[in-house]
Design a protein around this motif. Sequence first.
Motif, PDB file in Angstrom:
ATOM      1  N   LEU A  35       1.046  -1.361  -0.090  1.00  0.00           N
ATOM      2  CA  LEU A  35       0.043  -0.024  -0.159  1.00  0.00           C
ATOM      3  C   LEU A  35       0.649   1.389   0.182  1.00  0.00           C
ATOM      4  N   GLY A  36       0.407   1.950  -0.613  1.00  0.00           N
ATOM      5  CA  GLY A  36       1.071   3.277  -0.827  1.00  0.00           C
ATOM      6  C   GLY A  36       1.310   4.369   0.412  1.00  0.00           C
ATOM      7  N   LEU A  37       2.023   5.363   0.761  1.00  0.00           N
ATOM      8  CA  LEU A  37       1.704   6.024   1.874  1.00  0.00           C
ATOM      9  C   LEU A  37       0.771   7.006   1.610  1.00  0.00           C
ATOM     10  N   PHE A  38       0.443   7.462   0.519  1.00  0.00           N
ATOM     11  CA  PHE A  38      -1.138   7.849   0.371  1.00  0.00           C
ATOM     12  C   PHE A  38      -2.300   7.891  -0.267  1.00  0.00           C
ATOM     13  N   ALA A  39      -2.791   7.389  -0.190  1.00  0.00           N
ATOM     14  CA  ALA A  39      -4.263   7.008  -1.098  1.00  0.00           C
ATOM     15  C   ALA A  39      -4.219   7.405  -2.048  1.00  0.00           C
ATOM     16  N   GLU A  40      -4.907   6.980  -3.472  1.00  0.00           N
ATOM     17  CA  GLU A  40      -5.205   7.001  -4.842  1.00  0.00           C
ATOM     18  C   GLU A  40      -5.690   8.604  -4.493  1.00  0.00           C
ATOM     19  N   PRO A  41      -6.002   9.739  -5.065  1.00  0.00           N
ATOM     20  CA  PRO A  41      -6.475  10.764  -5.611  1.00  0.00           C
ATOM     21  C   PRO A  41      -7.909   9.884  -5.841  1.00  0.00           C
ATOM     22  N   GLN A  42      -9.122  10.588  -5.505  1.00  0.00           N
ATOM     23  CA  GLN A  42      -9.936  10.342  -5.040  1.00  0.00           C
ATOM     24  C   GLN A  42     -11.087  11.217  -6.883  1.00  0.00           C
ATOM     25  N   GLU A  43     -11.636  10.312  -7.707  1.00  0.00           N
ATOM     26  CA  GLU A  43     -12.195  10.930  -9.553  1.00  0.00           C
ATOM     27  C   GLU A  43     -13.782  11.257  -8.869  1.00  0.00           C
ATOM     28  N   GLY A  44     -13.964  12.134  -9.074  1.00  0.00           N
ATOM     29  CA  GLY A  44     -14.474  13.190  -9.053  1.00  0.00           C
ATOM     30  C   GLY A  44     -14.682  14.324  -7.979  1.00  0.00           C
ATOM     31  N   PRO A  45     -15.601  14.568  -7.478  1.00  0.00           N
ATOM     32  CA  PRO A  45     -16.089  15.429  -6.543  1.00  0.00           C
ATOM     33  C   PRO A  45     -15.772  14.838  -5.092  1.00  0.00           C
ATOM     34  N   ALA A  46     -15.009  15.975  -4.302  1.00  0.00           N
ATOM     35  CA  ALA A  46     -14.979  15.563  -3.088  1.00  0.00           C
ATOM     36  C   ALA A  46     -16.442  15.413  -2.499  1.00  0.00           C
ATOM     37  N   GLY A  47     -16.612  14.202  -1.769  1.00  0.00           N
ATOM     38  CA  GLY A  47     -18.068  14.044  -0.628  1.00  0.00           C
ATOM     39  C   GLY A  47     -18.639  12.986  -1.945  1.00  0.00           C
ATOM     40  N   GLY A  99     -13.763  29.840 -12.349  1.00  0.00           N
ATOM     41  CA  GLY A  99     -12.991  31.158 -12.954  1.00  0.00           C
ATOM     42  C   GLY A  99     -13.829  30.817 -14.221  1.00  0.00           C
ATOM     43  N   ASP A 100     -13.861  31.411 -15.769  1.00  0.00           N
ATOM     44  CA  ASP A 100     -14.278  30.826 -16.720  1.00  0.00           C
ATOM     45  C   ASP A 100     -13.459  30.050 -17.642  1.00  0.00           C
ATOM     46  N   ARG A 101     -14.206  28.165 -16.551  1.00  0.00           N
ATOM     47  CA  ARG A 101     -14.404  27.311 -17.566  1.00  0.00           C
ATOM     48  C   ARG A 101     -15.166  26.388 -16.226  1.00  0.00           C
ATOM     49  N   TRP A 102     -15.895  25.278 -16.883  1.00  0.00           N
ATOM     50  CA  TRP A 102     -16.350  24.145 -15.738  1.00  0.00           C
ATOM     51  C   TRP A 102     -15.451  23.185 -15.455  1.00  0.00           C
ATOM     52  N   ASP A 103     -15.291  22.452 -14.181  1.00  0.00           N
ATOM     53  CA  ASP A 103     -15.182  21.836 -13.679  1.00  0.00           C
ATOM     54  C   ASP A 103     -15.885  20.876 -13.903  1.00  0.00           C
ATOM     55  N   ARG A 104     -15.960  19.721 -14.946  1.00  0.00           N
ATOM     56  CA  ARG A 104     -17.339  18.481 -15.530  1.00  0.00           C
ATOM     57  C   ARG A 104     -16.542  17.591 -14.365  1.00  0.00           C
ATOM     58  N   HIS A 105     -17.508  16.037 -14.295  1.00  0.00           N
ATOM     59  CA  HIS A 105     -17.646  14.616 -14.194  1.00  0.00           C
ATOM     60  C   HIS A 105     -19.233  14.127 -14.463  1.00  0.00           C
ATOM     61  N   THR A 106     -19.016  12.949 -15.088  1.00  0.00           N
ATOM     62  CA  THR A 106     -19.478  12.204 -15.352  1.00  0.00           C
ATOM     63  C   THR A 106     -19.925  10.376 -14.359  1.00  0.00           C
ATOM     64  N   LEU A 107     -20.547  10.290 -13.723  1.00  0.00           N
ATOM     65  CA  LEU A 107     -20.547   9.200 -12.932  1.00  0.00           C
ATOM     66  C   LEU A 107     -21.394   8.133 -13.742  1.00  0.00           C
ATOM     67  N   GLU A 108     -21.355   6.900 -14.272  1.00  0.00           N
ATOM     68  CA  GLU A 108     -22.349   6.232 -14.983  1.00  0.00           C
ATOM     69  C   GLU A 108     -22.785   5.770 -13.893  1.00  0.00           C
ATOM     70  N   ALA A 109     -24.388   5.646 -13.672  1.00  0.00           N
ATOM     71  CA  ALA A 109     -25.278   4.594 -12.218  1.00  0.00           C
ATOM     72  C   ALA A 109     -25.741   4.286 -12.830  1.00  0.00           C
ATOM     73  N   MET A 110     -25.356   2.646 -12.721  1.00  0.00           N
ATOM     74  CA  MET A 110     -25.725   1.318 -13.002  1.00  0.00           C
ATOM     75  C   MET A 110     -27.062   1.050 -12.122  1.00  0.00           C
ATOM     76  N   PRO A 111     -27.844  -0.255 -12.583  1.00  0.00           N
ATOM     77  CA  PRO A 111     -29.410  -0.364 -11.883  1.00  0.00           C
ATOM     78  C   PRO A 111     -28.734  -1.028 -10.906  1.00  0.00           C
ATOM     79  N   ARG A 112     -28.906  -0.619  -9.646  1.00  0.00           N
ATOM     80  CA  ARG A 112     -29.000  -1.257  -8.251  1.00  0.00           C
ATOM     81  C   ARG A 112     -27.995  -0.260  -8.127  1.00  0.00           C
ATOM     82  N   SER A 113     -27.154   0.906  -8.142  1.00  0.00           N
ATOM     83  CA  SER A 113     -26.084   0.890  -7.374  1.00  0.00           C
ATOM     84  C   SER A 113     -26.915   2.081  -6.545  1.00  0.00           C
ATOM     85  N   GLU A 126     -23.276  21.762  -8.916  1.00  0.00           N
ATOM     86  CA  GLU A 126     -24.754  21.481  -9.462  1.00  0.00           C
ATOM     87  C   GLU A 126     -24.456  19.642 -10.348  1.00  0.00           C
ATOM     88  N   HIS A 127     -25.619  18.961 -10.847  1.00  0.00           N
ATOM     89  CA  HIS A 127     -25.405  17.485 -10.982  1.00  0.00           C
ATOM     90  C   HIS A 127     -27.336  18.045 -12.257  1.00  0.00           C
TER      91      HIS A 127
END
Length: 189
Positions: A4-16, A141-155, A168-169
């Motif tokens: 295991l690494g000393l630091f956790a892998e960065p989380q993909e997507g918004p914190a929380g 700033g003058d751009r958008w940070d974006r993330h897409t999560l593929e929400a599968m059935p039963r997830s 926003e979502h």
Amino acid sequence: MTQLGLFAEPQEGPAGLRYTDDFIEAANEQALIGRIAALPLQRFQFGVFEGNRRVASFGYRYDYSLQRLAEAEPIPDWVAPVARQVEAWAGLPSGDIRQVLCTEYEVGVGIGWHRDKPHFDKVLGLSLGAPCKFRFRRRNGDRWDRHTLEAMPRSLYMMDGEARSQWEHSIPPVEARRYSITFRTMKRA
């Protein structure tokens, strides 16, 4: 042996934002879809506008014409076991979920960019019937940070922290009929 690494892998997507696949079994999914389909679903009302998705609220509902929370029918007994399971996964006390929204999305129906009302705290969603793209954005700033999560059935997903307060979502038009159960906790005074 994996080191295991000393630091956790960065989380993909918004914190929380948390997500898990296969939160419930397929038989339970079909039973929940049947329950939601049997509800007296109504088109989503926001003021004088009407959305294409059909919904039923329990515990509380937001009244857009009065711009406040209003009491709704009590959370049905058939939802309670799933709510307890959701609370356990999220590390919430039993009974913390106070609002439930059941939604039906017909083919071609989605939901525009928004944040859930500030009266609510944590927002958790159980995706049923068909996958969807669960999109996130926030101004940077003058751009958008974006993330897409593929929400599968039963997830199940949970929005807390920055994912809840700063992002926003939305869901683009779905390609197959989809249902969801949204579970919300209330802001503490």
